[in-house]
Design an enzyme around this catalytic site. Structure first.
Site, short mmCIF file in Angstrom:
data_model
loop_
_atom_site.label_atom_id
_atom_site.label_comp_id
_atom_site.label_asym_id
_atom_site.label_seq_id
_atom_site.Cartn_x
_atom_site.Cartn_y
_atom_site.Cartn_z
N HIS A 138 -3.68 -9.24 13.08
CA HIS A 138 -3.71 -8.03 13.92
C HIS A 138 -5.01 -8.05 14.71
O HIS A 138 -6.08 -8.27 14.15
CB HIS A 138 -3.65 -6.81 12.99
CG HIS A 138 -3.36 -5.52 13.68
ND1 HIS A 138 -4.23 -4.93 14.58
CD2 HIS A 138 -2.30 -4.68 13.58
CE1 HIS A 138 -3.69 -3.79 15.00
NE2 HIS A 138 -2.53 -3.62 14.41
N ASN B 239 -3.93 8.58 4.86
CA ASN B 239 -3.74 7.78 6.08
C ASN B 239 -2.26 7.70 6.39
O ASN B 239 -1.46 7.37 5.50
CB ASN B 239 -4.27 6.35 5.89
CG ASN B 239 -4.33 5.60 7.20
OD1 ASN B 239 -5.04 6.00 8.12
ND2 ASN B 239 -3.56 4.53 7.32
N GLU B 240 -1.89 8.05 7.60
CA GLU B 240 -0.50 7.92 8.04
C GLU B 240 0.48 8.26 6.92
O GLU B 240 1.31 7.43 6.53
CB GLU B 240 -0.21 6.51 8.56
CG GLU B 240 -0.88 6.20 9.87
CD GLU B 240 -0.44 4.87 10.46
OE1 GLU B 240 0.13 4.04 9.74
OE2 GLU B 240 -0.67 4.66 11.66
N GLU C 41 -5.89 5.41 16.16
CA GLU C 41 -5.65 3.96 16.15
C GLU C 41 -4.80 3.57 17.34
O GLU C 41 -3.85 4.26 17.67
CB GLU C 41 -4.83 3.54 14.92
CG GLU C 41 -5.48 3.68 13.58
CD GLU C 41 -4.52 3.25 12.47
OE1 GLU C 41 -3.59 2.47 12.74
OE2 GLU C 41 -4.70 3.71 11.34
N GLU D 142 -3.03 -8.20 7.32
CA GLU D 142 -3.24 -7.87 8.73
C GLU D 142 -4.22 -8.81 9.42
O GLU D 142 -4.83 -8.45 10.42
CB GLU D 142 -3.68 -6.40 8.84
CG GLU D 142 -2.56 -5.49 8.38
CD GLU D 142 -2.86 -4.01 8.46
OE1 GLU D 142 -1.95 -3.26 8.81
OE2 GLU D 142 -4.00 -3.61 8.15
N LYS D 143 -4.32 -10.02 8.91
CA LYS D 143 -5.31 -10.93 9.49
C LYS D 143 -4.96 -11.38 10.91
O LYS D 143 -5.82 -11.81 11.65
CB LYS D 143 -5.57 -12.12 8.57
CG LYS D 143 -4.38 -12.98 8.23
CD LYS D 143 -4.80 -14.06 7.24
CE LYS D 143 -3.63 -14.89 6.75
NZ LYS D 143 -2.65 -14.10 5.97
N ARG E 62 0.86 -1.19 0.00
CA ARG E 62 0.00 0.00 0.00
C ARG E 62 0.89 1.23 0.00
O ARG E 62 2.10 1.13 0.15
CB ARG E 62 -0.92 0.00 1.21
CG ARG E 62 -0.16 0.03 2.52
CD ARG E 62 -1.08 0.16 3.73
NE ARG E 62 -0.30 0.07 4.95
CZ ARG E 62 -0.81 0.02 6.16
NH1 ARG E 62 -2.12 0.06 6.34
NH2 ARG E 62 -0.04 -0.07 7.22
N TRP F 225 2.90 -6.78 12.88
CA TRP F 225 4.05 -6.30 12.10
C TRP F 225 5.34 -6.21 12.91
O TRP F 225 6.34 -5.72 12.42
CB TRP F 225 3.72 -4.95 11.45
CG TRP F 225 3.03 -3.97 12.36
CD1 TRP F 225 1.68 -3.74 12.42
CD2 TRP F 225 3.61 -3.10 13.34
NE1 TRP F 225 1.39 -2.79 13.37
CE2 TRP F 225 2.56 -2.38 13.94
CE3 TRP F 225 4.92 -2.86 13.75
CZ2 TRP F 225 2.77 -1.43 14.95
CZ3 TRP F 225 5.14 -1.92 14.75
CH2 TRP F 225 4.07 -1.22 15.32
C1 GLA Z 1 -1.32 1.59 10.74
C2 GLA Z 1 -2.35 1.78 9.65
C3 GLA Z 1 -3.49 0.81 9.74
C4 GLA Z 1 -2.99 -0.55 10.13
C5 GLA Z 1 -2.26 -0.46 11.44
C6 GLA Z 1 -1.81 -1.80 11.96
O1 GLA Z 1 -1.53 2.32 11.86
O2 GLA Z 1 -2.85 3.08 9.59
O3 GLA Z 1 -4.10 0.76 8.47
O4 GLA Z 1 -2.11 -1.00 9.15
O5 GLA Z 1 -1.12 0.32 11.23
O6 GLA Z 1 -1.14 -1.68 13.19
#
Ligand code: GLA
Ligand code: GLA
Length: 678
Positions: free
Chosen positions: A369, A160-161, A318, A366-367, A122, A326
């Protein structure tokens, strides 16, 4: 923060109760429609009243260049609204769809070796790509146009981030944008040559076109070029943030715009202290780093976020209910940790508490997570803890809107120093800027003294004691500011490798720590870093590692507080303190770690007249933070330990937690109490 006339916090839908917002990233595109109904039912059960939506939905919203599909999102937005759940709606630009990268591979980032970073993950886009920008902004226009008046729309979530995976791009687009950035900074090639010290190694430029990002080189690339590339890369993402924001401000002037920062260990590329000016309110994402300082690091990050937000409420966008996916080894949270972590963020000013993510994915990277609804389903400890937290947050509704109360002490944090300290070709490559700051923070926690973590540039005059650990990059204005602070009666503490270089990373000559030498009244001729296997002692009992130096006392009124007792510098000063009128300037010349710093700080804080506000029995085990609205004060008490702890002698009515027979507030292991302070 943006213009004060702009909305400064979430717009609350008419059917959502005021108070602390609670929820998660919601990714309904991963699930069939039937699950959506189950989702909203469980959300209500858990007390969820906000979700972030659409973050990774670009491919679903725009499946081909000229095809748009909003029907499914309309349905989800409607469903959420009907169930009293507000939406923090993403602009959906975070991850470009396959059709876009297939048609325009020139948007893909390039690493320092010239290798393309391909789709498959991504955030595979160049921050400076005009082609990406055009497509992303077209999507933002569509989203803003379509949902401007939606009753569930509570805030805009830009991308996002930003920079999570794409902060450093070395492509030709980046090279062009870097030159433009440098022209704005230096105006002439001569000024750039001076700033970069290009007389060294035959690097003098005669034309802007010759300048490149610091791509893979034969040996250490020019340090100031590297530093400027870091500054530029942070600014380039900021520019993207502003480009999306400008569209949202224009089309939806009443809807606040936010972006989720990553103020946490390990993320260093984005200067969030600067970014905060570009959004209406600050959001942060935080994940724990396992280890002995895991809790302290969480608190440190939340504290810095709250101060970057100017003390105003911010949004915890978050964190995790349990393990992430991760890290090398992903550990589950212990009982109590889920609530403690969330409430520590609230203690530091968060008025919204969200997780990544609502429902744990069955497929994708991320399954494994954790989520609010785990693989096991709602009949699980995680979901029960999630629901219990929802109830606790409802009890905390009176706290919403309260600001952070300034602490008596501060730790100064500076991105440029962080970047400069950890550059290559230094006396040692073991220097860890954020760790040193965190060690001081742990020392404050151990002593039960409240300390704010503030970005450099924050007014210091309200603080009795200011620690500026490893403040490496000190230009003249900062040196003057620190001197003014001390002369006005402030107590400054700084450490090894501080004050060494100016804003161009040029060494201040005449002896270290150049810019702070006179203020501290000490002079160092040569650094003496230690090997990994070496430890020396200070005051016979404190182990010191990483760094030492031969400190000469040169100024008036300098007391030697501690001395090296073993090693090359045995008998020489390790910690000094110069008295300046009512104020003082102290210097710690070695790495003492959290325990050693607790001892040293105990003395320095006492000398500055700063003491713990906690009852003596609770110091060390409990973190106290205070939020305030007018005369109303809310004290948050967090048990940092794995033992039950009673807090006695703290007057006030508990909002969370209960008093025992003797009036003590008993905190379970990792437990939290909140008291309306009398
Ligand atoms: C980041 C992303 C999320 C997800 C989390 C997992 O913060 O913004 O989409 O990937 O990490 O910890
Ligand atoms: C080599 C080079 C010098 C210098 C030194 C540093 O000898 O010839 O220019 O870089 O290394 O140790």
């Amino acid at each position: 923060m943006t213009h004060p006339a702009r909305p400064q916090w979430l717009r609350r839908p008419d059917n959502v109760a005021p108070g602390i917002a609670y929820g998660a990233d919601y990714n309904p595109e991963q699930w069939p429609r039937e699950v959506w109904r189950d989702d909203v039912r469980l959300m209500r059960e858990a007390g969820v009243n906000i979700v972030s939506l659409g973050i990774f939905s670009w491919a679903r919203l725009q499946p081909a260049e000229h095809t748009w599909r909003f029907d499914w999102l309309d349905e989800v937005m409607g469903l959420l609204y009907d169930n009293g759940i507000a939406v923090d709606l993403a602009t959906a630009t975070a991850s470009p769809p396959p059709w876009l990268t297939a048609k325009h591979p020139e948007i893909l980032p390039v690493n320092e070796r010239g290798e393309t970073l391909w789709p498959g993950g991504r955030q595979h886009w160049r921050p400076t790509s005009p082609v990406f920008r055009e497509h992303a902004l077209a999507l933002v226009e569509k989203m803003a146009g379509r949902y401007a008046d939606h009753p569930a729309l509570s805030a805009w979530h830009v991308s996002n981030e930003l920079g999570c995976h794409n902060v450093y791009d070395y492509s030709d687009d980046a090279a062009r944008a870097f030159r433009t950035w440098l022209q704005a900074r230096y105006a002439t090639v001569e000024a750039l040559n001076h700033a970069w010290g290009t007389a060294f190694w035959s690097q003098e430029y005669s034309d802007w076109a010759q300048i490149l990002p610091p791509r893979l080189a034969t040996t250490h690339p020019n340090p100031t070029q590297q530093l400027d590339f870091k500054r530029f890369s942070s600014d380039a993402l900021r520019e993207h943030l502003r480009a999306e924001r400008d569209i949202l401000h224009r089309l939806t002037p009443d809807v606040p715009v936010t972006h989720n920062f990553m103020i946490m260990g390990g993320t260093k590329g984005m200067d969030y202290a600067a970014w905060a000016a570009d959004i209406d309110f600050v959001s942060n994402d935080h994940y724990l780093e396992p280890g002995p300082q895991a809790y302290d690091e969480l608190s440190f990050s939340a504290n810095l976020t709250g101060n970057i937000a100017g003390g105003r409420p911010w949004f915890l966008m978050e964190h995790s209910t349990s393990a992430v996916n991760w890290q090398q080894i992903n550990i589950a949270k212990k009982p109590g940790e889920l609530a403690r972590d969330s409430l520590t963020h609230v203690a530091h000013g968060a008025d919204a508490v969200c997780f990544f993510q609502w429902r744990q994915s069955a497929a994708g990277a991320e399954k494994y997570h954790s989520a609010m609804v785990p693989h096991a389903g709602p009949d699980s400890d995680v979901f029960r803890s999630v629901t219990a937290l929802g109830a606790t947050l409802r009890e905390l509704a009176p706290v919403a809107g309260a600001t952070r109360e300034q602490a008596p002490a501060a730790i100064v944090f500076h991105w440029d120093s962080w970047w400069a300290v950890e550059a290559d070709s230094h006396p040692t490559d073991r220097l860890r800027y954020r760790q040193e700051a965190l060690d001081w923070y742990t020392a404050f926690l151990n002593l039960g003294i409240r300390a704010d973590v503030v970005p450099l540039g924050t007014a210091l005059d309200g603080y009795s004691l200011v620690v500026a650990p490893m403040l490496h990059m000190v230009g003249e204005p900062v040196a003057k500011e620190l001197q003014g602070y001390v002369e006005a009666g402030g107590h400054l503490v700084t450490t090894y490798f501080s004050g060494i270089v100016d804003e161009h990373d040029h060494v201040w000559l005449g002896g270290h720590p150049g810019a702070l030498r006179d203020l501290l009244g000490v002079r160092v001729e040569e650094f003496a870093p230690l090997l990994d296997t070496e430890t020396v002692t200070v005051d016979e009992s404190l182990p010191a590692t990483l760094w030492t130096e031969r400190v000469q006392v040169t100024g008036p009124d300098v007391a030697v507080l501690s001395r090296y007792t073993t090693g090359e510098h045995a008998g020489h000063p390790a910690v000094t303190r110069r008295t300046v009128g009512e104020g003082s300037a102290a210097y710690v010349s070695t790495r003492l770690g959290p325990q050693g710093l607790t001892t040293v700080l105990d003395g320095l804080a006492a000398a500055a007249g700063v003491t713990s506000e906690l009852p003596p029995g609770s110091r060390g085990g409990v973190e106290l933070t205070v939020r305030r609205r007018g005369q109303e004060r809310f004290g948050f008490l967090v048990n940092r330990t794995d033992q039950p702890l009673p807090v006695t002698d703290l007057p006030g009515e508990p909002l969370v937690g209960a008093r025992g027979r003797n009036g003590e507030l008993s905190l379970p292991p990792r437990g939290v109490g909140v008291v309306r302070l009398a």
